[in-house]
Design an enzyme around this catalytic site. Structure first.
Site, short mmCIF file in Angstrom:
data_model
loop_
_atom_site.label_atom_id
_atom_site.label_comp_id
_atom_site.label_asym_id
_atom_site.label_seq_id
_atom_site.Cartn_x
_atom_site.Cartn_y
_atom_site.Cartn_z
N LYS A 36 -8.82 25.99 1.87
CA LYS A 36 -9.21 25.83 3.28
C LYS A 36 -7.98 26.01 4.18
CE LYS A 36 -8.65 20.84 2.76
NZ LYS A 36 -9.34 19.56 2.58
N ARG A 132 -15.91 8.37 5.59
CA ARG A 132 -15.93 9.52 6.48
C ARG A 132 -17.28 10.19 6.25
NH1 ARG A 132 -10.78 13.38 5.82
NH2 ARG A 132 -12.16 14.09 4.16
N TYR A 257 17.06 23.33 26.38
CA TYR A 257 16.16 22.80 27.43
C TYR A 257 16.40 21.32 27.63
CZ TYR A 257 13.28 27.01 27.55
OH TYR A 257 12.81 28.29 27.72
N MET A 305 10.51 27.63 21.99
CA MET A 305 9.36 28.35 21.45
C MET A 305 9.78 29.35 20.36
SD MET A 305 6.46 30.62 23.40
CE MET A 305 5.98 29.34 24.54
C1 LIG Z 1 -8.76 19.08 1.28
C2 LIG Z 1 -9.57 18.46 0.24
C3 LIG Z 1 -9.10 18.38 -1.10
C4 LIG Z 1 -7.70 18.78 -1.50
O1 LIG Z 1 -6.84 17.71 -1.20
P1 LIG Z 1 -5.30 17.75 -1.60
O2 LIG Z 1 -4.79 16.41 -1.24
O3 LIG Z 1 -4.68 18.83 -0.77
O4 LIG Z 1 -5.25 18.05 -3.04
C5 LIG Z 1 -9.97 17.89 -2.06
N1 LIG Z 1 -11.21 17.46 -1.73
C6 LIG Z 1 -11.67 17.48 -0.46
C7 LIG Z 1 -13.03 16.98 -0.18
C8 LIG Z 1 -10.87 17.96 0.56
O5 LIG Z 1 -11.33 17.95 1.81
#
Ligand SMILES: *Cc1c(COP(=O)(O)O)cnc(C)c1O
Length: 361
Positions: A36, A132, A257, A305
């Site tokens: 992701k 969650r 800056y 930047m």
């Molecule tokens: C992002 C995610 C993971 C991976 O987590 P890491 O800590 O990066 O290994 C696993 N399961 C779910 C549901 C996630 O959202």
């Protein structure tokens, strides 16, 4: 390359880290490579392609990310970690053979109203204490029984997520693990998935049939403190820029800056070609190290930047054009994250598209 900045991504290390995750389970579990957020900033397509032969499947947050993989001709199972948000997504999910996570009654309602044509696998989420997404244990058991009866559901994989696995001694870990295993027992132990990176490394009892390694694939330890199992991970991204100017500043001058940095004694200062426009955090502390030819030099003044400024006192031999490592093989992204009061996940995912990714094997 024009502006001297790049993120060099070592795909061999990525592969080694993926196999290491599976090794943690004695190769008994399969593993969804979590790609992701553009593979935590490493490039989802390149990452998935590099893992294509080994990976049992991939996990992404949403359908847009999944379609990217399918368009790149990735054939492996792809799990949507938040499932679908509306009925419009179901056709594409079915057409592209994606596996959505189901965490709410609303999703089940949508599913019943728009039954897909081809049977598919879903991941059903139990809320074991993260609070969650997911169903409470009672609801979960009921939903599981309903879903497994539907003709268009091929398989239901039970899943949950840890809140504190990065702190192996946190009492919530055991509570979540107990809740998960007891609920599964009621259902006669169907296929299941619980472990994220820290749990893969530190909690073997959480492995079940499917691991979900994310950050560990990218070679960053999920733990704040040294951890034996995490020590074998190989950094994947090395973020480098260059020294583009060097100046001698007299006492009494200021830098950058806001003129926030006051030069108290004559200072050899270097300007480096990276800034917050590249994703390097503006709020990082002064004194954060960068590495030039193996030597650490601290940041002075504000992050701009497109540039940062560093104190070259520890390395007066520095030359314009010298490569500067912001994190990678010589300086871990975890250490840099502590200077920014954040975690490696955020630093990696925030590297912007302006930074060319350069893939090596
Ligand atoms: C992002 C995610 C993971 C991976 O987590 P890491 O800590 O990066 O290994 C696993 N399961 C779910 C549901 C996630 O959202």
């Amino acid at each position: 390359m024009t502006r001297p900045i790049r993120a060099t991504i070592d795909l061999n290390s990525l592969k080694a880290n993926y196999l290491y995750a599976k090794q943690m389970s004695g190769y008994n579990a399969q593993a969804l490579a979590v790609v992701k957020a553009d593979a935590y900033g490493h490039g989802a397509i390149a990452t998935a392609k590099a893992l294509e032969e080994e990976a049992d499947g991939f996990a992404v947050a949403c359908i847009e990310e999944a379609l990217q993989l399918r368009q790149a001709n990735i054939k492996a199972p792809v799990v949507l970690l938040e499932g679908f948000f509306s009925a419009e997504e179901l056709d594409a999910i079915n057409h592209h053979d994606l596996q959505p996570l189901i965490h709410s009654n609303k999703q089940i309602e949508i599913l019943r109203k728009h039954p897909p044509k081809t049977p598919f696998t879903v991941w059903l989420k139990l809320d074991t204490g993260m609070h969650r997404l997911g169903f409470s244990p009672d609801q979960f058991i009921a939903r599981y029984s309903e879903l497994t009866q539907l003709p268009y559901i091929k398989q239901v994989i039970c899943t949950s997520h840890f809140a504190c696995a990065d702190e192996p001694d946190h009492p919530l870990n055991k509570k979540q693990l107990d809740c998960f295993s007891q609920t599964l027992k009621t259902l006669d132990n169907p296929p299941a998935s619980l472990a994220n990176s820290p749990a893969i490394l530190a909690m073997p009892e959480s492995h079940y049939q499917w691991l979900r390694p994310g950050i560990m694939l990218y070679g960053s330890s999920p733990f704040a403190h040294n951890h034996n199992q995490a020590a074998a991970l190989k950094p994947v991204m090395t973020l480098t820029a260059e020294l583009i100017a060097i100046k001698h500043l007299a006492a009494g001058e200021t830098i950058g800056y806001g003129a926030t940095y006051n030069v108290s004694k004559p200072l050899l200062m270097g300007v480096v070609s990276i800034g917050y426009g590249d994703g390097y955090p503006r709020y990082i502390s002064e004194g954060t190290p960068v590495v030039i030819n193996g030597i650490r030099c601290p940041i002075v003044g504000r992050v701009s930047m497109d540039m940062i400024t560093v104190d070259l006192s520890s390395y007066p031999q520095a030359r314009i054009g010298d490569s500067v490592e912001l994190w990678g093989n010589q300086l871990s992204v975890n250490e840099v994250a502590t200077y920014a009061n954040t975690i490696s996940y955020e630093l990696l995912t925030k590297i912007t598209q302006r930074v060319p990714r350069h893939y090596i094997w």
